[in-house]
Design an enzyme around this catalytic site. Structure first.
Site, PDB file in Angstrom:
ATOM      1  CE1 TYR A  37      -3.055  -3.004   0.357  1.00  0.00           C
ATOM      2  CE2 TYR A  37      -3.648  -2.281   2.548  1.00  0.00           C
ATOM      3  CZ  TYR A  37      -3.804  -3.160   1.504  1.00  0.00           C
ATOM      4  OH  TYR A  37      -4.723  -4.182   1.605  1.00  0.00           O
ATOM      5  CG  LEU A  71     -18.834  -1.413   3.723  1.00  0.00           C
ATOM      6  CD1 LEU A  71     -18.610   0.058   4.102  1.00  0.00           C
ATOM      7  CD2 LEU A  71     -20.185  -1.889   4.262  1.00  0.00           C
ATOM      8  CG  ASN A  86     -18.401   2.583   8.098  1.00  0.00           C
ATOM      9  OD1 ASN A  86     -19.563   2.678   7.722  1.00  0.00           O
ATOM     10  ND2 ASN A  86     -17.376   2.779   7.284  1.00  0.00           N
TER      11      ASN A  86
END
Ligand SMILES: NC(=O)c1ccc[n+]([C@@H]2O[C@H](COP(=O)([O-])OP(=O)(O)OC[C@H]3O[C@@H](n4cnc5c(N)ncnc54)[C@H](OP(=O)(O)O)[C@@H]3O)[C@@H](O)[C@H]2O)c1
Length: 285
Positions: free
Chosen positions: A48, A188, A240
């Site tokens: 990442y 999601l 969330n």
């Protein structure tokens, strides 16, 4: 925060914050806000290219290291045994947090069999408290199990209501891994509006006075999944987390689990280009 227990006896918070696709600048803006809002579990990876920013944001957040659960992952270029130990150390150095709570092999390619020994050495040296696999199909998990003296305790794979992984979970349980923890990526649907617009989630959201995203996250928690949705939105960050004050009934869970199954991404048998071309994790701001 609700937690599960890993095979090493340590807790893993069931809801966390993932930083895939986030630039270092975004991590430094959003992660402190997430920690302040109550997130204690952070999921990153050397691929990442934001481990340095994750470590910096955590250190500057003022949170105590022992109150956080931090995961990073190694890409296949790091797997050969001789490379794996140094690359684990390099990730730890970029993060600057002393140790990681969980280290994963990110993709099921390359010399993961020889590298697993280096992962076990990292556990014994206190560098990684737990180790696991991400995106590994069963036959490649079996190759690891043949050599493992420390079995993988966490499996991170795509999980969402369109791909609930019931078969994968059952297959690992039948291999003596019934205590394994499953982490779901694309929890999601990776921003796909289709999943959250699914009429069933609209209906359940109205009934429980929640949003469709909260219904989906609640399904994950009740399925026993660990999830860390990504968001750059302060509103979604709080939304969330606000999923611990309602429960889906057994019938509602069954209706979600009856949705047609199809993965967003099929993990190829051989390494795709994006895996082969990833390298030089030292280049991070
Ligand atoms: N091991 C692997 O191979 C792998 C692969 C993919 C991901 N992961 C991990 O899983 C984490 C999550 O995956 P992901 O980011 O790809 O997918 P995701 O969490 O399913 O989806 C993220 C998207 O959902 C939106 N979103 C978040 N909360 C929302 C809400 N309450 N309402 C509506 N939309 C919402 C976000 O937009 P906003 O910013 O607008 O909220 C973003 O576009 C990653 O950060 C990473 O840690 C691992």
């Amino acid at each position: 925060m609700q937690s599960l227990t890993l095979s090493n006896g340590r807790p893993i918070p069931q809801l966390g914050y993932g930083v895939y696709t986030m630039t270092s600048e975004e991590v430094e803006r959003c992660l402190p806000e997430a920690i302040a809002a109550g997130y204690t579990h952070i999921d990153t990876a050397n691929a990442y290219f934001n481990e340095v920013a994750v470590g910096r944001a955590i250190r500057e957040s003022g949170a105590r290291r022992e109150d956080l659960f931090v995961t990073t992952k190694l890409f296949p270029q790091s797997y050969p045994y001789e490379q794996c130990g140094p690359d684990i150390d390099a990730s730890l150095e970029r993060l600057g947090l002393g140790y990681v709570d969980l280290m994963l092999f990110h993709q099921p390619y390359g010399d993961y069999v020889s590298g697993w020994r280096a992962m076990e050495e990292a556990v014994r040296a206190g560098k990684a408290r737990a180790i696991g696999l991400s995106n590994f199909p069963l036959h490649k998990v079996d190759q690891i199990l043949e050599v493992a003296t420390i079995k993988p305790s966490v499996f991170q794979v795509e999980i969402n209501p369109y791909w609930n992984q019931h078969e994968y979970k059952a297959a690992l349980a039948s291999r003596g891994l019934e205590g394994a923890v499953f982490e779901g990526w694309y929890p999601l649907g990776h921003g796909d509006k289709g999943l959250l617009a699914e009429p069933l989630f609209q209906e359940l959201a109205e009934k429980h006075r929640k949003t469709p995203a909260q219904v989906v996250l609640r399904w994950h928690l009740q399925e026993g999944n660990v999830v860390f949705p990504t968001t750059r939105s302060a509103e979604h960050l709080r939304e969330n987390l606000d999923v611990f004050d309602f429960e889906l009934t057994a019938d509602e869970m069954a209706r979600v689990n009856a949705l047609p199954q199809r993965p967003y991404y099929v993990v190829p048998e051989d390494a795709p280009d994006f895996v082969l071309t990833h390298n030089d994790y030292s280049k991070q701001a």
